[in-house]
Write a protein that holds these residues in place. Structure first.
Motif, short mmCIF file in Angstrom:
data_model
loop_
_atom_site.label_atom_id
_atom_site.label_comp_id
_atom_site.label_asym_id
_atom_site.label_seq_id
_atom_site.Cartn_x
_atom_site.Cartn_y
_atom_site.Cartn_z
N UNK A 12 -10.96 -6.57 -15.23
CA UNK A 12 -10.65 -6.66 -13.79
C UNK A 12 -9.21 -6.25 -13.52
N UNK A 13 -8.28 -6.83 -14.31
CA UNK A 13 -6.87 -6.50 -14.08
C UNK A 13 -6.63 -5.02 -14.35
N UNK A 14 -7.29 -4.52 -15.39
CA UNK A 14 -7.07 -3.13 -15.79
C UNK A 14 -7.64 -2.12 -14.82
N UNK A 15 -8.55 -2.55 -13.96
CA UNK A 15 -9.14 -1.57 -13.03
C UNK A 15 -8.45 -1.57 -11.66
N UNK A 16 -7.43 -2.41 -11.51
CA UNK A 16 -6.68 -2.37 -10.24
C UNK A 16 -5.94 -1.05 -10.16
N UNK A 17 -5.97 -0.38 -8.98
CA UNK A 17 -5.30 0.93 -8.89
C UNK A 17 -3.80 0.81 -9.17
N UNK A 18 -3.29 1.82 -9.83
CA UNK A 18 -1.85 1.86 -10.15
C UNK A 18 -1.15 2.85 -9.22
N UNK A 19 0.13 2.63 -8.90
CA UNK A 19 0.86 3.66 -8.16
C UNK A 19 0.91 4.95 -8.98
N UNK A 20 0.99 6.09 -8.29
CA UNK A 20 1.15 7.36 -9.02
C UNK A 20 2.39 7.31 -9.89
N UNK A 21 2.36 8.11 -10.96
CA UNK A 21 3.50 8.10 -11.89
C UNK A 21 4.81 8.46 -11.18
N UNK A 22 4.75 9.37 -10.21
CA UNK A 22 6.00 9.75 -9.52
C UNK A 22 6.62 8.55 -8.80
N UNK A 23 5.75 7.62 -8.40
CA UNK A 23 6.28 6.46 -7.65
C UNK A 23 6.89 5.41 -8.55
N UNK A 24 6.53 5.40 -9.83
CA UNK A 24 7.16 4.40 -10.70
C UNK A 24 8.12 5.04 -11.70
N UNK A 25 8.20 6.35 -11.67
CA UNK A 25 9.13 7.03 -12.59
C UNK A 25 10.56 6.69 -12.18
N UNK A 26 11.45 6.66 -13.18
CA UNK A 26 12.87 6.48 -12.89
C UNK A 26 13.33 5.04 -13.03
N UNK A 27 12.40 4.11 -13.30
CA UNK A 27 12.83 2.71 -13.53
C UNK A 27 13.66 2.61 -14.80
N UNK A 28 13.36 3.51 -15.76
CA UNK A 28 14.05 3.49 -17.06
C UNK A 28 14.93 4.74 -17.14
N UNK A 29 16.21 4.63 -16.70
CA UNK A 29 17.06 5.82 -16.68
C UNK A 29 17.26 6.42 -18.08
N UNK A 30 17.39 7.74 -18.12
CA UNK A 30 17.45 8.47 -19.39
C UNK A 30 18.87 8.66 -19.90
N UNK A 31 19.10 8.19 -21.14
CA UNK A 31 20.31 8.60 -21.88
C UNK A 31 19.82 9.65 -22.87
N UNK A 32 20.16 10.90 -22.60
CA UNK A 32 19.57 11.99 -23.37
C UNK A 32 20.04 11.98 -24.83
#
Ligand code: COI
Length: 381
Positions: A12-32
């Motif tokens: 049940x929890x796993x079938x809840x719709x997720x936001x698109x990746x573009x909407x959650x991208x950037x939470x983890x800033x990149x140190x290249x």
């Protein structure tokens, strides 16, 4: 008669719709990573894909304390960790992990499979191990930002993927036995070929007597490192006899099948029914197990989640009432079981059409070659 399946909490929890990746991208800033693998190393790794040996240029990380909650989200260069030798994980094994894959579709896009399910399961596992809960946006966001940073490491060869390994552990340096007040979470990834050398080939299974993986009320349904540690000695002993995996039986009567060291099991009956050990709280609720049950049920197959006695399985194989047996998991996908043995019996089982068909149906969805009626695939980039 097909019994109506009630979705589990994870389903049940796993079938809840997720936001698109573009909407959650950037939470983890990149140190290249300023010293990524050089071209020759990269080419060598991508040309010779094994399972879980080589890793990409980056990893995701965040830390948790009771005061700050989850914080310091980041994508950083893949490197060895500096952790105190007194960290609780080394002493009391307070740790959990997950396994997913990033797949390259033919058009070059990169997708993963049911990340919401794994997000729910890491919280289920974390709860049992007294580790903190995390938002599924953090879990999925860590995968998105990590895979986007290391997208070039997602292979495009048939049967290959970037295997994703999120894990969480107690890093507080303290030898008292209590739940730790400093936790670290990482995601690492390994460009991988099939889990078993040889790919879709039957494996041989030794049925373990005397050793058990987990017991009632224990950590069996959690994806906790300790469960896998408990499987290693029986697995090693089985390996010495020439078997590649171990099947564990229930710890009360040693009568019913539970699971393999890191995979669930299915039994195909010659009358068309498909059976798998029921979720007793002792076995892992595998995402691949759940997907196979749903796929088969959607095709009208009678899938029974029930206790499966070893004696019945062996006599069924001998009489022909059982036509196929297979194992499944994220890493192993669907793997036919070709031989089952212990001191009292040794039976062989042919690779059959149900196993082959479910393998192709699942991998076709994962690879974007078939419709995805359950919305299981999730585009990362
Ligand atoms: C997986 O199938 O992803 C697993 O976590 C099993 C394993 C390789 C231990």
């Amino acid at each position: 008669m097909t019994i109506e399946h009630q979705p589990t909490q994870l389903e049940q929890a796993g079938s809840q719709p997720l936001p698109d990746a573009d909407r959650i991208a950037g939470r983890f800033p990149l140190e290249k990573n300023t010293s990524p693998a050089d071209q020759a190393t990269y080419d060598g790794i991508m040309k010779d894909l094994t399972f879980g040996h080589r890793f990409t240029d980056h990893m995701a990380h965040m830390a948790w304390t009771p005061q700050q909650g989850w914080h310091d989200r980041e994508i950083i260069p893949f490197r060895d960790l500096t952790v105190s030798p007194a960290a609780a994980v080394f002493h009391y094994s307070q740790s959990v992990f997950e396994g997913l894959k990033a797949y390259r579709h033919e058009d070059g896009s990169v997708w993963t499979f049911r990340p919401g399910y794994n997000a729910a399961r890491i919280n289920h596992s974390a709860h049992r191990l007294a580790l903190p809960q995390m938002d599924r946006e953090d879990f999925v966001g860590s995968l998105v930002d990590y895979v986007r940073a290391d997208e070039k490491w997602v292979p495009d060869v048939e049967g290959s993927s970037l295997y994703l390994r999120p894990f969480m552990f107690a890093s507080e340096a303290f030898l008292g036995v209590h739940s730790a007040s400093r936790i670290d979470y990482y995601v690492i990834g390994s460009p991988s070929g099939p889990y078993f050398v040889g790919g879709f080939q039957p494996v041989s299974i030794w049925v373990s007597r005397g050793f058990h993986r987990a017991g009632p009320g224990g950590t069996g349904s959690a994806k906790a490192g300790g469960n896998y540690a408990a499987s290693l000695l029986p697995q090693q002993l089985a390996g010495e006899k020439g078997f590649s995996q171990v099947c564990f039986l229930d710890s009360y009567e040693e009568r019913y099948l539970e699971e393999l060291g890191g995979m669930n099991m299915f039994v195909v009956m010659s009358d068309g029914r498909v059976c798998t050990p029921e979720l007793t709280g002792v076995i892992l609720e595998g995402g691949t197990r759940s997907a196979i049950c749903q796929l088969l049920r959607s095709q009208g197959v009678d899938v029974e989640e029930k206790p499966i006695a070893l004696d019945d399985l062996v006599s069924g194989i001998q009489s022909g009432a059982v036509s196929e047996v297979f194992a499944c998991g994220t890493a192993a996908v669907v793997t036919p079981i070709g031989r089952l043995a212990n001191d009292d019996f040794d039976v062989t089982i042919p690779v059959g059409p149900v196993t082959e068909k479910i393998y192709h149906q699942l991998t076709d969805i994962q690879m974007g070659r078939a419709d995805d009626p359950f919305n299981w695939t999730y585009r990362i980039c």
